[in-house]
Design an enzyme around this catalytic site. Structure first.
Site, mmCIF file in Angstrom:
data_model
loop_
_atom_site.group_PDB
_atom_site.id
_atom_site.type_symbol
_atom_site.label_atom_id
_atom_site.label_comp_id
_atom_site.label_asym_id
_atom_site.label_seq_id
_atom_site.Cartn_x
_atom_site.Cartn_y
_atom_site.Cartn_z
ATOM 1 N N THR A 153 -53.682 -14.626 48.012
ATOM 2 C CA THR A 153 -53.371 -14.564 49.459
ATOM 3 C C THR A 153 -54.447 -13.645 50.049
ATOM 4 O O THR A 153 -54.922 -13.008 49.487
ATOM 5 C CB THR A 153 -51.921 -13.962 49.580
ATOM 6 N N THR A 193 -49.079 -17.471 51.048
ATOM 7 C CA THR A 193 -49.341 -17.387 50.067
ATOM 8 C C THR A 193 -49.287 -18.502 48.930
ATOM 9 O O THR A 193 -48.268 -19.068 49.202
ATOM 10 C CB THR A 193 -48.740 -16.072 49.044
ATOM 11 N N THR A 221 -43.269 -15.622 48.090
ATOM 12 C CA THR A 221 -44.127 -15.655 49.456
ATOM 13 C C THR A 221 -43.064 -15.125 50.593
ATOM 14 O O THR A 221 -41.908 -14.857 50.454
ATOM 15 C CB THR A 221 -44.349 -17.267 49.428
ATOM 16 N N GLY A 222 -44.056 -14.575 51.230
ATOM 17 C CA GLY A 222 -43.260 -13.908 52.479
ATOM 18 C C GLY A 222 -43.461 -12.421 52.697
ATOM 19 O O GLY A 222 -44.655 -11.976 52.304
ATOM 20 N N GLY A 263 -44.197 -9.207 51.869
ATOM 21 C CA GLY A 263 -44.166 -8.603 50.453
ATOM 22 C C GLY A 263 -43.492 -7.259 50.317
ATOM 23 O O GLY A 263 -43.000 -6.983 49.333
ATOM 24 N N SER A 320 -54.840 -18.317 55.427
ATOM 25 C CA SER A 320 -53.786 -17.188 54.543
ATOM 26 C C SER A 320 -54.123 -17.187 53.057
ATOM 27 O O SER A 320 -53.553 -16.245 52.484
ATOM 28 C CB SER A 320 -52.268 -17.697 54.631
ATOM 29 N N VAL A 347 -51.578 -3.477 50.717
ATOM 30 C CA VAL A 347 -51.345 -4.409 49.898
ATOM 31 C C VAL A 347 -50.057 -5.131 49.495
ATOM 32 O O VAL A 347 -48.895 -4.095 49.763
ATOM 33 C CB VAL A 347 -51.926 -3.824 48.439
ATOM 34 N N GLY A 348 -49.608 -6.166 49.652
ATOM 35 C CA GLY A 348 -48.341 -6.949 49.393
ATOM 36 C C GLY A 348 -47.801 -7.216 48.142
ATOM 37 O O GLY A 348 -48.372 -6.331 47.212
ATOM 38 N N ASP A 349 -47.025 -8.001 47.873
ATOM 39 C CA ASP A 349 -46.435 -8.144 46.409
ATOM 40 C C ASP A 349 -47.313 -9.003 45.622
ATOM 41 O O ASP A 349 -47.126 -9.187 44.492
ATOM 42 C CB ASP A 349 -44.976 -9.028 46.909
HETATM 43 C C1 SD4 Z 1 -47.866 -10.390 51.343
HETATM 44 N N1 SD4 Z 1 -46.604 -12.146 50.505
HETATM 45 O O1 SD4 Z 1 -49.030 -10.103 51.545
HETATM 46 C C2 SD4 Z 1 -47.590 -11.944 51.152
HETATM 47 C C3 SD4 Z 1 -47.863 -12.992 52.227
HETATM 48 C C4 SD4 Z 1 -47.292 -14.122 51.936
HETATM 49 O O2 SD4 Z 1 -46.537 -16.072 52.642
HETATM 50 O O3 SD4 Z 1 -46.608 -14.468 50.953
HETATM 51 N N2 SD4 Z 1 -47.027 -14.795 52.971
HETATM 52 O O4 SD4 Z 1 -46.913 -9.736 51.670
#
Ligand code: SD4
Length: 339
Positions: free
Chosen positions: A217, A199, A250-251, A253, A80, A228-230
């Site tokens: 991440t 992440t 995390t999680g 995004g 990850s 693209v995430g957060d």
């Molecule tokens: C995302 N927040 O790309 C990241 C992924 C992540 O734990 O945090 N995973 O959305």
């Protein structure tokens, strides 16, 4: 939930936000818990160890967070972050990262390919360009011009997982794997039981009392190419305000971006919330806006304030974070959660 009455109480104390924080951790007045480094998930222990070496040699929080998360980027065993991250739906590993220091300087790379250490490229963006973000080909071009070596980031086990996923190619990027829901909808097993997202977000307070943060991440596994995430977005995946504290997430995004999550957590701490209360309130915003979506996803926030007090909160159970300070070097704590 942090209700209206408590909020008013907190606001009434807001000029004395630090005093409120001190009460929370029972720190003697005027004491700051420093140096300290905290980071998301169990693999944060290894990252903290590297950051701690920097912090205990009187190094800066900025160097600590860069070196700390670099360990995880290079691991290759997690799927990850960095090298070995799970690819997008086209089989391409694209990485997101950002870094922020005590002066409010920041840098980020989005959807960067072929480079093992996006966090270091993000730092170069911060220090060597007048910009904050570089994306895709432009980010790669910049990295190469700075001497970073290109490589294949797709490990055999991540390639195998992607090929397994391709058999059904079910596009469900919003799935949380820590809870049982994952098993119902996602490929039964990723090799080594790895998660499809995790992440690393890291926050450090150094001996001088300065804060910095880093977040890196490979993003959502099997995402659309270019998604693209957060994590590389300042204010969403990471935010630092040296007067108040820092936060990372995390999680999923998309939900963090919609709520400008990490900035929100820091602003709530400014109003007098403890780190955990601030993380909880940010989680509650996400749940309140989209209760049905929130049932099936994970988002976790981790925060630290200027006193070195920390806290976390997540939507789902299973969010862990690692803490390293003078009292304990390899502490892993379970974040509280809504469900
Ligand atoms: C995302 N927040 O790309 C990241 C992924 C992540 O734990 O945090 N995973 O959305």
């Amino acid at each position: 939930m942090f209700n209206r009455r408590k909020f008013i109480q907190a606001s009434a104390f807001s000029t004395g936000a630090m005093a409120l924080g001190q009460k929370y951790l029972n720190l003697p007045s005027g004491t700051v818990n420093k140096p300290i480094v905290i980071s998301t998930w169990d693999f944060g222990v290894a990252a903290n160890e590297a950051a701690w070496k920097v912090l205990t040699k009187n190094g800066s929080a900025l160097d600590a967070v860069e070196q700390g998360v670099s360990i995880i980027e290079a691991q290759g065993t997690n799927q990850s972050v960095g090298y070995g991250g799970l690819p997008d739906r086209d089989g391409v590993v694209t990485l997101d990262a950002c870094i922020m220091d005590e002066k409010g300087n920041c840098g980020a790379v989005l959807a960067l390919e072929k480079i093992m250490h996006p966090i270091s490229v993000a730092r170069r963006v911060m220090e060597k360009t007048p910009h904050v973000m570089l994306a895709g080909d432009g980010a790669l071009q910049f990295a190469l011009s700075e001497g970073f070596k290109p490589m294949n980031l797709l490990t055999p086990s991540s390639e195998k997982a992607w090929k397994e996923w391709l058999k059904q190619a079910k596009y469900q990027p919003s799935i949380n794997i820590e809870n049982k829901l994952y098993e119902k909808v996602a490929p039964k097993k990723l090799p080594g039981n790895q998660y499809n997202h995790d992440t690393i977000g890291m926050l450090a307070l150094d001996e001088k009392g300065n804060l910095s943060g880093a977040c890196t991440t490979s993003g959502m596994a099997f995402k659309l190419h270019g998604r693209v995430g957060d994590s590389p977005i300042i204010g969403a995946g990471l935010y630092i305000d040296n007067e108040i504290g820092g936060a990372t997430s995390t999680g999923v995004g998309e939900e963090v971006i919609r709520n400008v999550g990490s900035f929100l957590v820091v602003e709530l701490m400014r109003q007098g919330y403890t780190p955990e209360q601030a993380c909880k309130e940010a989680v509650m915003r996400i749940i309140k806006k989209k209760p049905e979506t929130a049932k099936n996803i994970q988002v976790g926030f981790l925060a630290i304030n200027k006193n070195g007090e920390y806290g976390a909160f997540a939507i789902q159970q299973g969010f862990t974070f690692a803490v390293c300070d003078k009292n304990k070097q390899d502490l892993v704590l379970k974040g509280k959660s809504y469900y």
